[in-house]
Design an enzyme around this catalytic site. Structure first.
Site, mmCIF file in Angstrom:
data_model
loop_
_atom_site.group_PDB
_atom_site.id
_atom_site.type_symbol
_atom_site.label_atom_id
_atom_site.label_comp_id
_atom_site.label_asym_id
_atom_site.label_seq_id
_atom_site.Cartn_x
_atom_site.Cartn_y
_atom_site.Cartn_z
ATOM 1 N N SER A 126 0.836 -1.204 0.000
ATOM 2 C CA SER A 126 0.000 0.000 0.000
ATOM 3 C C SER A 126 0.867 1.248 0.000
ATOM 4 C CB SER A 126 -0.854 -0.025 1.265
ATOM 5 O OG SER A 126 -1.470 1.219 1.461
ATOM 6 N N TYR A 150 -1.706 -1.085 10.953
ATOM 7 C CA TYR A 150 -2.000 -1.605 9.619
ATOM 8 C C TYR A 150 -0.820 -1.335 8.686
ATOM 9 C CZ TYR A 150 -3.664 -1.745 4.837
ATOM 10 O OH TYR A 150 -3.759 -1.998 3.482
ATOM 11 N N LYS A 154 2.091 -3.899 6.787
ATOM 12 C CA LYS A 154 2.469 -3.945 5.358
ATOM 13 C C LYS A 154 3.976 -3.729 5.205
ATOM 14 C CE LYS A 154 -1.516 -4.702 3.576
ATOM 15 N NZ LYS A 154 -1.802 -5.970 2.929
#
Ligand code: NAD
Ligand code: UDP
Length: 354
Positions: A126, A150, A154
């Site tokens: 992302s 989050y 990643k």
């Protein structure tokens, strides 16, 4: 029929659109998903769209035994790994859940891939790994930093993939760094179906337009941007899906290039690639485009900036163009039109009982 691909998380928003793109490109796909954030109805609809039943296995990427059963029954060329949790706010409240699902899940998957000698992976990363960018547009060499669990999950997976590529050059690992995926399949049959109240802008706008939500709150109008509201690189989910097919084609070419009759293996190693359009659109510009397309009023109010938000974020999409020959084609109008079609035909998403 081309190579066989395992698609983890393939029932979800981006995965379901990518399954269609893979099928259209001639790939044989097997979908593996624990349905923790998706619906069986999405499987039915993808099956209808591709004109055949999708091969679906219900399972968790953290379950090594279940994965081993899948890998022993199929000969995969590689894996496209979408499975993961994605809500920033929830990740702050439940960091262990996020690290367990996104990081441990990926480690388990990689271990099983290694055991079955399947070493080609496309991973859903992302633009969040870039944190607050120092310069725009953001290219793949930009500094990475994250501010929430989050994003950290990643970034941690990216670090793991980098270490893995250094340890053994038979791995071919492409993290695709998505900017802001929006839109839906042009058929209006599949699209984004958030649980509860959406956190993201486009589904929020479309739920206001369809009358499910009263009013949009625009978080911040004093950013140093064209109109004071946040700027993002919105990318149509079907363009994004095609980006995966392009990355897969690239992996195939690199791993079996034929030089004067002998097959030479070129290691791809760790190869991060942005998937964005390269264009920034402000929150107010998106609201206005959606209102024009849907012919609905989108009431909004200005609110405080949302904690952790950045002013502007858009991609340099050159690497994807130069290496993969891929470029996003669809416009903001297309994104709004397709979102509106999906939202107005399916006001309750996949929940056909409601
Ligand atoms: P989604 O929630 O719609 O899809 C994810 C799918 O993975 C769901 O079907 C869910 O049931 C499944 N899943 C979750 N945990 C699993 C597990 N442990 N085992 C098996 N299946 C599991 O999300 P999406 O928007 O399609 O995103 C796909 C991927 O792309 C995610 O990894 C997400 O973090 C990443 N991503 C999404 C965005 C975005 O804005 N949508 C942006 C950047 C990156
Ligand atoms: N945003 C907003 N209202 C909302 C949701 C989002 O004003 O209800 C803004 C947000 O502040 C950001 C932009 O829309 O500037 C994109 O937010 P989104 O959550 O969709 O994506 P991300 O923050 O992950 O880029």
């Amino acid at each position: 029929m081309k190579n066989k691909i395992l698609v983890t998380g393939g029932v979800g928003y981006i995965g379901s659109h990518t399954c269609i793109a893979l099928h259209e490109a001639g790939y044989d796909i097997v979908v593996y998903d624990n349905l923790s954030n998706s619906s069986r109805e999405a499987i039915n609809r993808v099956s209808t769209l591709i004109g055949q039943s999708i091969k679906f296995i219900e399972g968790d990427v953290r379950d090594a035994e279940s994965l081993k059963r899948v890998f022993s029954s199929h000969q995969f060329f590689g894996v496209i790994h979408f499975a993961g949790l994605k809500a920033v706010g929830e990740s702050v409240a439940k960091p262990l859940l996020y690290y367990n699902n996104n990081v441990s899940g990926t480690i388990t998957l990689l271990e099983v891939m290694a055991e079955y000698d399947v070493k080609n992976l496309i991973f859903s990363s992302s633009a969040t790994v870039y944190g607050d960018p120092e310069t725009l547009p953001i290219n793949e060499k930009s500094k990475r930093s994250c501010t929430n669990p989050y994003g950290q999950s990643k970034l941690t997976v990216e670090h793991i993939l980098e270490d893995l590529a250094v340890s053994d050059d038979s791995w071919n690992l492409i993290p695709l760094r998505y900017f802001n995926p929006v839109g839906a399949h042009p058929s209006g049959k599949i699209g984004e179906d958030p649980n509860d109240i959406p956190n993201n802008l486009m589904p929020y706008i479309s739920q206001v337009a369809v009358g499910k939500l009263e009013k949009l709150s625009i978080f911040g109008h004093d950013y140093p941007t064209i109109d004071g509201t946040g700027v993002r690189d919105f990318i149509h989910v079907t363009d994004l899906a095609k980006g995966h097919v392009a990355a897969l084609n690239y992996l195939e070419k690199q791993t079996s290039s034929n030089e004067s009759g002998t097959t030479k293996q070129n290691s791809v190693g760790f190869l991060p690639i942005n998937l964005g359009t390269g264009k920034g659109t402000s929150v107010l510009e998106l609201v206005s485009a959606f209102s024009d397309v849907s012919k609905q009023d989108i009431p909004y109010q200005f609110a405080e900036r949302r904690a952790g938000d950045i002013a502007s974020c858009y991609a340099s999409a050159d690497k994807a163009k130069n290496l993969l020959g891929w470029q996003a084609k669809l416009s903001i109008t297309d994104m709004c039109q397709d979102t509106w079609r999906w939202q107005s035909i399916n006001p309750n998403g996949y929940d056909i009982e409601k």
